[in-house]
Design an enzyme around this catalytic site. Structure first.
Site, PDB file in Angstrom:
ATOM      1  N   GLY A  16    -118.190  -8.816 -20.193  1.00  0.00           N
ATOM      2  CA  GLY A  16    -118.214 -10.274 -20.285  1.00  0.00           C
ATOM      3  C   GLY A  16    -118.701 -10.711 -21.654  1.00  0.00           C
ATOM      4  O   GLY A  16    -119.484 -11.654 -21.794  1.00  0.00           O
ATOM      5  N   ALA A  17    -118.196 -10.039 -22.689  1.00  0.00           N
ATOM      6  CA  ALA A  17    -118.767 -10.170 -24.030  1.00  0.00           C
ATOM      7  C   ALA A  17    -118.081 -11.216 -24.898  1.00  0.00           C
ATOM      8  O   ALA A  17    -118.411 -11.339 -26.077  1.00  0.00           O
ATOM      9  CB  ALA A  17    -118.704  -8.816 -24.738  1.00  0.00           C
ATOM     10  N   GLY A  20    -120.573 -17.067 -23.764  1.00  0.00           N
ATOM     11  CA  GLY A  20    -121.862 -17.264 -23.128  1.00  0.00           C
ATOM     12  C   GLY A  20    -122.915 -16.256 -23.545  1.00  0.00           C
ATOM     13  O   GLY A  20    -122.955 -15.804 -24.689  1.00  0.00           O
ATOM     14  N   ILE A  21    -123.748 -15.879 -22.581  1.00  0.00           N
ATOM     15  CA  ILE A  21    -124.852 -14.986 -22.919  1.00  0.00           C
ATOM     16  C   ILE A  21    -124.365 -13.587 -23.262  1.00  0.00           C
ATOM     17  O   ILE A  21    -125.017 -12.874 -24.027  1.00  0.00           O
ATOM     18  CB  ILE A  21    -125.921 -14.945 -21.807  1.00  0.00           C
ATOM     19  CG1 ILE A  21    -125.371 -14.370 -20.502  1.00  0.00           C
ATOM     20  CG2 ILE A  21    -126.509 -16.329 -21.576  1.00  0.00           C
ATOM     21  CD1 ILE A  21    -126.453 -14.156 -19.449  1.00  0.00           C
ATOM     22  N   GLY A  22    -123.216 -13.181 -22.733  1.00  0.00           N
ATOM     23  CA  GLY A  22    -122.671 -11.875 -23.092  1.00  0.00           C
ATOM     24  C   GLY A  22    -122.305 -11.818 -24.562  1.00  0.00           C
ATOM     25  O   GLY A  22    -122.581 -10.829 -25.251  1.00  0.00           O
ATOM     26  N   SER A 146    -129.672 -12.970 -11.134  1.00  0.00           N
ATOM     27  CA  SER A 146    -130.027 -14.380 -11.195  1.00  0.00           C
ATOM     28  C   SER A 146    -131.079 -14.693 -10.143  1.00  0.00           C
ATOM     29  O   SER A 146    -131.100 -14.085  -9.062  1.00  0.00           O
ATOM     30  CB  SER A 146    -128.792 -15.252 -10.946  1.00  0.00           C
ATOM     31  OG  SER A 146    -129.163 -16.614 -10.793  1.00  0.00           O
ATOM     32  N   TYR A 172    -121.886 -16.469  -4.360  1.00  0.00           N
ATOM     33  CA  TYR A 172    -122.472 -16.136  -5.658  1.00  0.00           C
ATOM     34  C   TYR A 172    -123.909 -15.660  -5.488  1.00  0.00           C
ATOM     35  O   TYR A 172    -124.306 -14.620  -6.056  1.00  0.00           O
ATOM     36  CB  TYR A 172    -122.421 -17.360  -6.576  1.00  0.00           C
ATOM     37  CG  TYR A 172    -123.102 -17.119  -7.906  1.00  0.00           C
ATOM     38  CD1 TYR A 172    -122.474 -16.386  -8.901  1.00  0.00           C
ATOM     39  CD2 TYR A 172    -124.391 -17.610  -8.146  1.00  0.00           C
ATOM     40  CE1 TYR A 172    -123.104 -16.149 -10.117  1.00  0.00           C
ATOM     41  CE2 TYR A 172    -125.025 -17.383  -9.355  1.00  0.00           C
ATOM     42  CZ  TYR A 172    -124.379 -16.651 -10.333  1.00  0.00           C
ATOM     43  OH  TYR A 172    -125.011 -16.414 -11.526  1.00  0.00           O
TER      44      TYR A 172
END
Length: 290
Positions: A16-17, A20-22, A146, A172
């Site tokens: 997930g790069a 966002g945070i990735g 999370s 989720y």
């Protein structure tokens, strides 16, 4: 090792790069000298991430990219095999790819897609890469979970929400609980191997997460306007667990704001962790002994 590049010589895989945070996690680790391996499902965005990270991390090797949908088991196996062929040793794996969906759907493997991507993606990708991870130097596995897990419990006879009314948020939250239960079970299996594994809460991050999911994107944007932290802050704990010397040898923990914290009671039931592990093995069609 150059003092300004403390991660020179380290190889780090981030899923997930591309956003966002990735994306921030990969960029900051590359700026510290690491060889980054970027995994995403959109080839154009992967190429953009590769070029942008290379431009701001001049002292690091050029990032490598591998494209695949980590909710699809054939893609997971293919991408993992390609990475193993290119890189016989991996020092850090950051399992970050995940999503929140507004509607229930199944993948090509016939698995509910939240569970398929957010949990089984971590489980199978880690299993496929573990031989290369064990060959790494002081190797680490980092699982982005999370605090949403705190409102969930593992419903072991309905992990895919086939008999309960569908709720994207509940699916989720349960997938994030599964991330933590998986982390604890894997840590037990890796005891004495030299490989550490930890999970984390990034915080409520202002990003494009959930942005293509109808009412969910509207709700998230509303709450982000006054409650969210930025992506730099959201990536901080992932970066910390992937690189900080203070967590050398630390395993089986749950972290937030770069500090160890307690996960909920449901995540710490060993019998449930083991039942989830067995169910996950059945769903991916392979043993994962750790």
């Amino acid at each position: 090792m150059h003092a300004s590049l403390p991660l020179a010589g380290r190889t780090i895989v981030v899923t997930g790069a591309t956003d966002g945070i990735g994306r921030i996690t990969a960029e900051r680790l590359a700026q510290r000298g690491a060889q980054l391996v970027l995994v995403g499902r959109n080839p154009g965005r992967l190429d953009t991430a590769r070029r942008d990270i290379a431009a701001v991390a001049a002292g690091a090797p050029a990032p490598l990219t591998f494209c695949g949908d980590l909710s699809v088991q054939a893609d997971i196996r293919r991408v993992a095999a390609e990475i193993r062929a290119a890189l016989p040793a991996i020092d850090v794996l950051v399992n970050n790819a995940g999503a929140l969906f507004a509607e229930r759907a199944e993948t090509v493997d016939g698995i509910e897609r939240t569970f398929a991507l957010n949990h089984l993606g971590y489980f199978l990708f880690t299993a496929e890469l573990l031989p290369a991870i064990k060959a790494g130097r002081s190797p680490r596995i980092v699982n982005v979970a999370s605090d949403a897990h705190r409102s969930a419990r593992l419903v072991l006879d309905d992990l895919q929400h086939t008999r309960r009314g569908w709720s994207g948020w509940r699916a989720y939250c349960e997938s994030k609980l599964a991330n933590i239960a998986f982390t604890y079970a894997l840590a037990r299996r890796l005891t004495g191997s030299g490989v550490t594994v930890n999970a984390l809460h990034p915080g409520f991050v202002a990003s494009s997460f959930g942005s293509s999911n109808g009412w969910i994107s509207v709700a998230l944007r509303f709450f982000m306007t006054f409650a969210a932290i930025n992506v730099e802050q959201g990536a901080a704990t992932s970066i910390f667990l992937a690189s900080d010397p203070s967590v050398n040898g630390a395993s089986g923990g749950y972290y937030g704001k770069c500090r160890l914290k307690a996960s909920n009671d449901a995540s710490r039931v060993v019998a449930d962790q083991e039942a989830l592990w067995a169910a996950s093995e059945a769903l991916v069609g392979r043993r994962f002994d750790g």
